[in-house]
Enzyme design. Structure first.
Site, PDB file in Angstrom:
ATOM      1  N   HIS A  95       9.998  -6.951   8.568  1.00 30.75           N
ATOM      2  CA  HIS A  95       8.963  -6.485   8.036  1.00 30.75           C
ATOM      3  C   HIS A  95       8.632  -7.197   6.433  1.00 30.75           C
ATOM      4  CE1 HIS A  95       5.597  -3.495   7.022  1.00 30.75           C
ATOM      5  NE2 HIS A  95       6.212  -3.565   5.795  1.00 30.75           N
ATOM      6  N   ASP A 174       3.328   9.571   9.056  1.00 31.12           N
ATOM      7  CA  ASP A 174       2.967   8.805   8.006  1.00 31.12           C
ATOM      8  C   ASP A 174       1.680   8.222   8.103  1.00 31.12           C
ATOM      9  OD1 ASP A 174       3.750   6.372   6.141  1.00 31.12           O
ATOM     10  OD2 ASP A 174       3.213   5.135   7.743  1.00 31.12           O
ATOM     11  N   ARG A 181      -2.288   9.225   0.654  1.00 35.50           N
ATOM     12  CA  ARG A 181      -1.753   8.642  -0.514  1.00 35.50           C
ATOM     13  C   ARG A 181      -2.921   7.916  -0.894  1.00 35.50           C
ATOM     14  NH1 ARG A 181       3.086   5.703   1.497  1.00 35.50           N
ATOM     15  NH2 ARG A 181       3.019   4.920  -0.452  1.00 35.50           N
ATOM     16  N   SER A 196       7.576   5.564   4.346  1.00 36.74           N
ATOM     17  CA  SER A 196       6.556   5.130   5.110  1.00 36.74           C
ATOM     18  C   SER A 196       6.970   3.562   5.844  1.00 36.74           C
ATOM     19  CB  SER A 196       5.400   4.878   4.090  1.00 36.74           C
ATOM     20  OG  SER A 196       4.245   4.213   4.736  1.00 36.74           O
ATOM     21  N   LYS A 200       8.399   3.855  10.342  1.00 37.62           N
ATOM     22  CA  LYS A 200       7.677   3.162  11.338  1.00 37.62           C
ATOM     23  C   LYS A 200       8.564   2.443  12.003  1.00 37.62           C
ATOM     24  CE  LYS A 200       4.381   2.096   8.459  1.00 37.62           C
ATOM     25  NZ  LYS A 200       3.229   2.266   7.642  1.00 37.62           N
TER      26      LYS A 200
HETATM   27  N1  URA Z   1       3.167  -0.235   3.513  1.00 38.73           N
HETATM   28  C1  URA Z   1       3.336   0.879   4.204  1.00 38.73           C
HETATM   29  O1  URA Z   1       3.521   0.740   5.455  1.00 38.73           O
HETATM   30  N2  URA Z   1       3.601   1.904   3.549  1.00 38.73           N
HETATM   31  C2  URA Z   1       3.385   1.956   2.250  1.00 38.73           C
HETATM   32  O2  URA Z   1       3.387   2.932   1.603  1.00 38.73           O
HETATM   33  C3  URA Z   1       3.228   0.886   1.469  1.00 38.73           C
HETATM   34  C4  URA Z   1       2.929  -0.432   2.231  1.00 38.73           C
END
Ligand code: URA
Length: 448
Positions: A95, A174, A181, A196, A200
């Site tokens: 990621h 999320d 957010r 977050s 995922k």
């Molecule tokens: N990327 C994400 O998936 N979540 C966040 O909170 C910030 C960046």
């Protein structure tokens, strides 16, 4: 194939207003309380206004690693976890916190898959000045990022990798919380970002994760201190969630590689797979890939891992894997070796240097915004992106440029748009009469 996790029995949970007040006053919430909050948010019994208040309290008071782990797992379990147990070998994903020109996933995933890593990669779309991996992949004619979980698992087993978009079953809490957010000033919270990102990724059914935390003006994390704090948090919460995570801090003081714009970036990623590509893109790909190979137990040292990946590029197997992925996801596999089959913009304008000097910095945000205005990015989630437009930079930090020499080529729909973008891209370059150095790319590696 997707296993629904049963929510654990909740013992004593205070009512929501008391939980918000407790967090406001700096108390740690229990795992049961955090699970109940996320379960309530997912089923609609906890309204947005209460979760907004809680997010703000978390923003100011933070969370302990145990609380962050509980939040991560509760958000992961708000949907399904992909059952990857039928796939032999270690399932490792990567990621990136993202940045202008970051197309690493598109070359990295097939490259490490060609070396034996299994990569169940779920990616997102971009919003704002950078396109997401999905937008870049969709520049490939016919390529589909939608499929059932069953087919996703089958293709990861068959090709070593499949590249898809987030389904409604992957951490739905999320998705809602991130949108909340975004409009309540609570994005920049280390525990909330940790939960977050990890929720995922853990929902993909992975054994390990390599995280590229970009640092710099063009990045989500502007300072090394903030990037390190996020990296440490994710590595620690990963361990508490029984998943190995390595975070690599990499610099983002200029766009990564030369291409910015969806199809142009995809083409550049394919160049890496066939033995070319810009030096910085190749280096970041190799650094992240080496960590993935080590994590998967396929190489003992970084040197061995790099040699394996170099071999996969040289013998064509990395490009072959990408062709198979594209074919099985409905696209035209010839694009990997015939780049002009990717969408082409009708108007190409060369941007020329106004003075001789050395490139000191390139403002990635400005380059990104110039490309977004050409149609490469979106300002609203429902907007389409243009796969053909963007820019290719011919000079990077450390290069000497002569007055009148090309510094970039703008790919646009028409001459007017090209002129506007060209001016903005030229303005993004900072030059000096003194020799400048290429930036150090890999800044730090954080493991448990
Ligand atoms: N990327 C994400 O998936 N979540 C966040 O909170 C910030 C960046």
């Amino acid at each position: 194939m997707a296993a629904k996790r049963k929510a654990k029995k909740v013992t004593t949970v205070r009512p929501m207003p008391r939980l918000i007040a407790a967090k406001r006053d700096g108390e740690a919430l229990s795992a049961d309380e955090i699970r109940a909050i996320i379960a309530g948010y997912t089923d609609g019994s906890v309204p947005d206004y209460q979760l907004s208040a809680l997010a703000m309290a978390i923003y100011f008071q933070g969370m302990t690693p145990a609380e962050t782990a509980a939040l991560t797992l509760a958000m992961r379990d708000s949907g399904s976890v992909v059952d990857t147990s039928s796939i032999a070998g270690k399932k490792i994903d990567k990621h990136s916190t993202g940045g202008v020109g970051d197309k690493v996933s598109i070359c990295l995933a097939p490259l490490v898959a060609a070396c034996g890593v299994k990569v169940p990669m779920v990616s997102g779309r971009g919003l704002g000045h950078t396109g997401g991996t999905l937008d870049k992949l969709e520049a490939i004619p016919g390529f589909s990022v939608d499929m059932t979980t069953k087919r996703f698992v089958r293709l990861v087993g068959k090709n070593g990798c499949a590249l898809i978009g987030q389904t409604k079953d992957i951490a739905p809490a999320d998705k809602r919380l991130y949108a909340l957010r975004d409009v309540t000033g609570t994005v920049e919270s280390i525990p909330l970002i940790t939960a977050s990102i990890l929720s995922k990724k853990l929902a993909e059914g992975i054994d390990g994760l390599v995280l590229d935390v970009k640092v710099g003006r063009g990045a989500f994390m502007k300072t090394r201190k903030d990037a390190r704090a996020l990296a440490r948090s994710i590595v620690r919460v990963g361990a508490l969630s029984k998943t190995r995570v390595t975070a690599i801090l990499t610099s983002m003081d200029q766009p990564l590689g030369c291409a910015v714009g969806n199809g142009l970036e995809t083409a550049e990623a394919f160049e890496v797979l066939t033995g070319g590509g810009p030096e910085d893109l190749v280096e970041i790909t190799m650094a992240l890939g080496a960590e993935m190979l080590r994590m998967a137990g396929l190489s003992r040292t970084e040197t061995q891992a790099r040699a394996k990946m170099a071999q996969a590029i040289a013998d064509g197997s990395a490009a072959d894997v990408m062709e198979r992925i594209i074919k099985d996801q409905g696209g035209d596999p010839r694009v990997v070796r015939e780049l002009d089959r990717l969408p082409q913009a009708p108007k190409k304008t060369v941007v020329r240097a106004e003075a001789t000097g050395y490139v000191k910095a390139i403002d990635g945000l400005e380059v990104g915004l110039a490309c977004m205005n050409l149609g490469a990015g979106r300002s609203r989630a429902d907007q389409e992106v243009d796969p053909a437009v963007g820019a290719v930079l011919h000079a990077k930090v450390g290069d000497r440029i002569e007055k009148g020499a090309p510094v970039a080529t703008v790919h646009a729909r028409d001459a007017k748009q090209a002129r506007v973008a060209a001016k903005r891209i030229l303005g993004a370059y900072e030059t000096t009469s003194r020799r400048t150095k290429r930036p150090t790319l890999v800044l730090e590696t954080i493991r448990k």
